[in-house]
Motif scaffolding. Structure first.
Motif, PDB file in Angstrom:
ATOM      1  N   CYS A 356      -9.289  30.202   0.075  1.00 54.97           N
ATOM      2  CA  CYS A 356      -8.493  30.528  -0.784  1.00 54.97           C
ATOM      3  C   CYS A 356      -8.553  30.145  -2.322  1.00 54.97           C
ATOM      4  O   CYS A 356      -9.222  31.370  -2.656  1.00 54.97           O
ATOM      5  N   ALA A 357      -9.419  28.891  -2.490  1.00 55.95           N
ATOM      6  CA  ALA A 357      -9.229  28.395  -4.021  1.00 55.95           C
ATOM      7  C   ALA A 357     -10.943  27.478  -3.474  1.00 55.95           C
ATOM      8  O   ALA A 357     -10.419  26.639  -2.560  1.00 55.95           O
ATOM      9  N   LEU A 358     -11.037  27.286  -4.529  1.00 58.36           N
ATOM     10  CA  LEU A 358     -12.630  27.102  -4.758  1.00 58.36           C
ATOM     11  C   LEU A 358     -12.744  25.462  -6.284  1.00 58.36           C
ATOM     12  O   LEU A 358     -12.552  26.714  -7.051  1.00 58.36           O
ATOM     13  N   LEU A 359     -12.801  24.409  -6.326  1.00 56.96           N
ATOM     14  CA  LEU A 359     -13.283  24.233  -7.793  1.00 56.96           C
ATOM     15  C   LEU A 359     -13.958  22.770  -7.678  1.00 56.96           C
ATOM     16  O   LEU A 359     -14.419  22.111  -6.506  1.00 56.96           O
ATOM     17  N   TRP A 360     -14.998  22.677  -8.582  1.00 56.92           N
ATOM     18  CA  TRP A 360     -16.319  21.579  -8.520  1.00 56.92           C
ATOM     19  C   TRP A 360     -15.703  20.365  -9.341  1.00 56.92           C
ATOM     20  O   TRP A 360     -14.512  20.710 -10.422  1.00 56.92           O
ATOM     21  N   SER A 369     -11.402  22.470  -1.957  1.00 59.06           N
ATOM     22  CA  SER A 369     -11.029  23.665  -1.438  1.00 59.06           C
ATOM     23  C   SER A 369      -9.658  23.764  -0.626  1.00 59.06           C
ATOM     24  O   SER A 369      -9.019  22.679  -0.461  1.00 59.06           O
ATOM     25  N   SER A 370      -9.205  25.112  -1.426  1.00 60.65           N
ATOM     26  CA  SER A 370      -7.678  24.849  -0.731  1.00 60.65           C
ATOM     27  C   SER A 370      -8.057  26.182   0.805  1.00 60.65           C
ATOM     28  O   SER A 370      -8.426  27.215   0.470  1.00 60.65           O
ATOM     29  N   HIS A 371      -6.365  26.216   1.520  1.00 65.79           N
ATOM     30  CA  HIS A 371      -6.220  26.683   2.202  1.00 65.79           C
ATOM     31  C   HIS A 371      -5.190  27.612   2.661  1.00 65.79           C
ATOM     32  O   HIS A 371      -4.420  27.261   2.761  1.00 65.79           O
ATOM     33  N   GLY A 372      -5.042  28.310   4.180  1.00 68.77           N
ATOM     34  CA  GLY A 372      -4.173  29.019   5.191  1.00 68.77           C
ATOM     35  C   GLY A 372      -3.911  28.912   5.917  1.00 68.77           C
ATOM     36  O   GLY A 372      -3.803  27.219   6.119  1.00 68.77           O
ATOM     37  N   THR A 374      -4.428  27.049   8.820  1.00 70.09           N
ATOM     38  CA  THR A 374      -3.162  26.296  10.442  1.00 70.09           C
ATOM     39  C   THR A 374      -2.356  24.925   9.108  1.00 70.09           C
ATOM     40  O   THR A 374      -1.020  25.223   9.137  1.00 70.09           O
ATOM     41  N   GLN A 375      -3.192  24.403   8.384  1.00 68.23           N
ATOM     42  CA  GLN A 375      -2.835  22.812   8.111  1.00 68.23           C
ATOM     43  C   GLN A 375      -2.713  23.496   6.681  1.00 68.23           C
ATOM     44  O   GLN A 375      -1.409  22.554   6.398  1.00 68.23           O
ATOM     45  N   ASN A 376      -2.785  24.460   5.743  1.00 70.83           N
ATOM     46  CA  ASN A 376      -2.150  25.234   4.645  1.00 70.83           C
ATOM     47  C   ASN A 376      -2.170  23.885   3.709  1.00 70.83           C
ATOM     48  O   ASN A 376      -1.621  22.883   2.691  1.00 70.83           O
ATOM     49  N   GLN A 377      -4.066  22.763   4.059  1.00 68.49           N
ATOM     50  CA  GLN A 377      -4.762  21.778   3.137  1.00 68.49           C
ATOM     51  C   GLN A 377      -5.796  21.802   1.862  1.00 68.49           C
ATOM     52  O   GLN A 377      -5.981  23.213   1.999  1.00 68.49           O
ATOM     53  N   LEU A 378      -5.177  21.136   0.909  1.00 65.38           N
ATOM     54  CA  LEU A 378      -6.487  21.086   0.317  1.00 65.38           C
ATOM     55  C   LEU A 378      -7.865  19.763   0.963  1.00 65.38           C
ATOM     56  O   LEU A 378      -7.514  19.001   1.477  1.00 65.38           O
ATOM     57  N   ARG A 398      -0.001  28.747   2.811  1.00 69.15           N
ATOM     58  CA  ARG A 398      -1.242  29.562   2.740  1.00 69.15           C
ATOM     59  C   ARG A 398      -0.793  28.501   0.627  1.00 69.15           C
ATOM     60  O   ARG A 398      -0.115  29.008  -0.018  1.00 69.15           O
ATOM     61  N   VAL A 399      -2.247  27.399   0.707  1.00 70.45           N
ATOM     62  CA  VAL A 399      -2.020  27.805  -0.675  1.00 70.45           C
ATOM     63  C   VAL A 399      -3.065  28.300  -1.281  1.00 70.45           C
ATOM     64  O   VAL A 399      -3.865  28.424  -1.845  1.00 70.45           O
ATOM     65  N   LEU A 400      -2.489  29.889  -2.134  1.00 72.24           N
ATOM     66  CA  LEU A 400      -2.947  30.427  -2.864  1.00 72.24           C
ATOM     67  C   LEU A 400      -4.200  30.265  -4.097  1.00 72.24           C
ATOM     68  O   LEU A 400      -5.115  30.706  -4.189  1.00 72.24           O
TER      69      LEU A 400
END
Length: 451
Positions: A356-360, A369-372, A374-378, A398-400
């Motif tokens: 869903c998103a990326l940050l350096w 990275s943030s995800h949807g 199944t774990q909805n994790q960073l 999900r971490v939008l």
């Protein structure tokens, strides 16, 4: 009777019997007890001391305690543990140091870098009711003045990280809402708000005042925004990308056309020379300002088709100007790395879930990275090995969206579970950050003249 051969052998053996004995004796072990001392390897001072001292030992006489102590000190000095006076071999050579002792002691070994502790739980959690659960929108941003903006339904809220206060910037009418994108200008004071009706509003957050509304560029909602000095770039569901010069009345100065579906990701490089755009058409485009045209749609520099789902997550590397990271949606699940000068894909990592998103990390070679499902994790990755350093869980959906604090240490994440969480994932930089450049008010210097 001896034959001729045996007779000749006996004759030859008995011809020089003395010589044969000498040769036999020289080659025997009887001669091995004869040693010749090596004068160059002998310590004559020590030998003289031992010879003269032994006379006293064989005929002991009473001596005063001070004389006995002197004798013991002298014996230690001459190393009385030795028993031989004569030496038959040279001493082995003293080992040569590869580096002088003074040099090695003056150059201490480099201390190993301590392992950074990464908290596994969020530092703070705030409620975010009515947060729109839409992957293609961009509803949160953290400005250079340390104020976080987030759109919840029709309302934009401001959260001041310095004191924890919350204020409302604007609530739009239902006819133009909901808010579909938000982005701070580089000065940290002005903020752009994209709307469902294709309009974009520019707000002064300090005065809480609407400065102007950009119209006529898009035909449907504006889901992505990106600033490049005084240029505000907007991406719409119509697939168009427009550069708007907010200083002038006719704000549309360039148009990029390459996407056939909604533009959901927009990011300018730090140099302001290249623009990355991702769309629901699974395409990633790299645009170069040197190729822009005001009279016709600008041609892309690279058209990258390796993703197999929507490309929303984009992040330019802070320590390598031509390195871009991109993340794909649920049907792709990959983070890809690109050389934007050549268009080459440098690496691809399957994360196992929607990106869903990326940050350096601004201070270390790390990517978050943030995800949807199944774990909805960073997930924190070490670059370039892409080894997982940590997985941060807590969100239940999900971490939008993700946003990074100005100092680069704290990350805010907003999820479809209607919570806003703050993570101290990037730690404290080892070197004090340079003083931030003075905000440039140029983009809005003449904004009041526009009617």
């Amino acid at each position: 009777m001896m034959d001729a051969g045996s007779a000749s052998n006996a004759k030859s053996q008995s011809r020089c019997p003395l010589k044969d004995q000498l040769l036999q004796k020289r080659n025997s072990r009887e001669n091995l007890d004869r040693f010749i001392p090596n004068r160059s390897a002998m310590d004559f001072d020590y030998a003289h001391y031992m010879l003269t001292e032994r006379k006293g030992k064989e005929n002991p006489t009473s001596a005063s305690p001070s004389r006995e102590a002197y004798r013991k000190q002298l014996a230690e000095t001459f190393n009385m543990n030795r028993t031989r006076i004569l030496t038959f071999k040279n001493k082995p050579p003293v080992p040569v140091e590869l580096l002088p002792h003074d040099f090695t002691s003056a150059q201490p070994s480099k201390a190993a870098k301590p392992h950074r502790y990464i908290p596994q739980t969020s530092e703070r959690t705030l409620d975010a009711p009515d947060l729109v659960d839409d992957y293609y929108l961009n509803l949160m941003d953290w400005g250079s003045s340390n104020v976080l903006s987030i759109a919840l339904g029709n309302t934009v809220y401001l959260w001041d990280a310095s004191n924890g206060s919350t204020s409302e910037l604007v609530t739009v009418d239902d006819e133009v809402g909901p808010v579909t994108s938000i982005s701070w200008a580089p000065d940290g004071r002005h903020v752009a708000v994209g709307l469902h009706t294709s309009e974009v509003q520019l707000w002064d957050s300090t005065a809480n005042r609407l400065l102007r509304t950009l119209k006529g560029g898009h035909r449907s909602r504006v889901g992505s925004l990106a600033w490049n000095n005084h240029i505000l770039t907007t991406g719409g569901m119509d697939g168009h990308i427009i550069n708007n010069d907010v200083r002038i009345r006719s704000h549309i100065v360039e148009t990029y056309r390459g996407h056939t579906q909604e533009v959901c990701g927009l990011k300018w490089s730090a140099s302001g020379q290249q623009l990355a755009s991702g769309g629901n058409d699974n395409l990633l485009h790299i645009w170069d300002r040197s190729m822009t045209s005001t009279s016709s749609p600008t041609q892309w520099l690279h058209r990258l088709e390796e993703h197999t789902a929507a490309v929303k997550a984009l992040a330019w590397c802070p320590f390598q100007g031509n390195l871009l990271a991109s993340g794909g949606g649920g049907g792709d699940r990959c983070i890809k790395f690109w050389n934007t000068h050549t268009g080459a894909c440098l690496n691809s990592v399957d994360t196992g879930s929607q990106v869903c998103a990326l940050l350096w990390n601004k201070n270390e070679r790390e990517l978050l990275s943030s995800h949807g499902f199944t774990q909805n994790q960073l997930t924190l990755w070490k670059y370039p090995s892409m080894v997982k350093m940590a997985e941060l869980t807590g969100h239940t959906s999900r971490v939008l969206f993700m946003a990074q604090s100005p100092d680069g240490c704290t990350v805010a994440s907003a999820a479809a579970d209607e919570t806003l969480r703050f993570w101290n994932v990037f730690g404290v930089p080892q070197v004090a950050a340079k003083a931030a450049p003075k905000a440039n008010p140029e983009p809005f210097a003449h904004i009041n003249r526009i009617r």
